[in-house]
Write an enzyme that holds these catalytic residues in place. Structure first.
Site, short mmCIF file in Angstrom:
data_model
loop_
_atom_site.label_atom_id
_atom_site.label_comp_id
_atom_site.label_asym_id
_atom_site.label_seq_id
_atom_site.Cartn_x
_atom_site.Cartn_y
_atom_site.Cartn_z
N GLU A 1 37.83 149.30 -28.43
CA GLU A 1 38.21 148.15 -27.63
C GLU A 1 37.44 146.96 -28.21
O GLU A 1 36.21 146.90 -28.12
CB GLU A 1 37.84 148.36 -26.17
N GLU B 1 38.15 138.15 -16.77
CA GLU B 1 37.43 139.10 -15.93
C GLU B 1 36.60 138.28 -14.94
O GLU B 1 35.50 137.83 -15.26
CB GLU B 1 36.52 139.99 -16.77
#
Length: 258
Positions: free
Chosen positions: A154, A240
């Site tokens: 990721e 986020e």
């Protein structure tokens, strides 16, 4: 300095688990004028199906809503208040490629890392009050079409951030890529399926960015975190939020595999 726990990277696994509880995923609807998504994992196709917008509120109980545009979205509801030493509330985002059961059209993905030509992406976005990051989330797998959690890497590219949150793991370097300075953070998640997380945090934040993904993947590969035989499966950009949320939004997003 507050270091985010690696559990923040479990958001997509949790999203799929929640979707499975509601039944099989048969498709992603296309967005129309004034489309609003308020379900935790609601998704909509935009730009003629080239991209998918995902609400992805995986770690909070208040209702988060996003208003979906042609190739972006705006967070309109969900004033989060999560502790900054834990996981964020979610990751509302837009993406190209395949992520779990959702695939955008004509993305050119999956693409093997060793066969990269010149994959590029650009994004323009709005920021707002609160504590959050605005970041690419780019996924790699040992297989071209994984059905669940990616098991390779990721790779995050933080274009901007506010407040105390920091990437998972530890800072291991500072590097210059595409004329800008970046902190490099790294960790490894071991949760049944294991994968590397490598985060590049722009030292001088911006609200608009164009990146040649190969420049970042080359750096990660040279550090031993990414393998040439692995496959790029999706390119995502979103936020986020730990605190706040409304006002964050993507105005435009593009991706080309070559």
């Amino acid at each position: 300095m507050t270091v985010r726990a690696s559990s923040t990277r479990w958001r997509t696994w949790l999203a799929v688990a929640a979707l499975a509880i509601g039944g099989a995923v048969l498709g992603v609807p296309s967005a129309h004028a004034a489309t609003t998504l308020c379900g935790k994992f609601d998704e909509a196709r935009v730009s003629g199906g080239q991209f998918i917008v995902n609400n992805n509120e995986w770690n909070d109980t208040i209702q988060q809503c996003i208003s979906v545009g042609n190739d972006g979205f705006t967070v309109t509801a969900g004033n989060h208040n999560k502790a900054t030493n834990g996981a964020p509330s979610g990751y509302p985002s837009i993406f190209a490629g395949c992520h779990y059961t959702a695939c955008s059209a004509n993305s050119g993905l999956p693409k093997q890392v060793g066969a990269f030509n010149n994959p590029r992406s650009s994004v323009n976005f709005n920021i707002a009050a609160g504590q959050w990051d605005a970041a690419y989330d780019i996924w790699f797998d040992t297989n071209p079409n994984p059905s669940g959690q990616n098991n390779g890497e990721e790779l995050m590219i933080w274009a901007n951030h506010a407040g105390a949150p920091r990437p998972a793991g530890n800072q291991i370097a500072t590097v210059t890529i595409e004329g800008a300075s970046w902190q490099v953070w790294e960790t490894r998640v071991n949760a049944g399926i294991s994968w590397n997380i490598v985060s590049y945090v722009r030292i001088n934040p911006v609200n608009s960015i164009s990146v040649n993904l190969k420049d970042f993947t080359n750096d990660s590969r040279n550090r031993g975190f990414l393998q040439s035989a692995w496959f790029l499966t999706s390119v995502q950009f979103g936020f986020e939020p730990w605190t706040g949320g409304p006002g964050l939004g993507v105005n435009s997003f593009s991706f080309t595999a070559n």
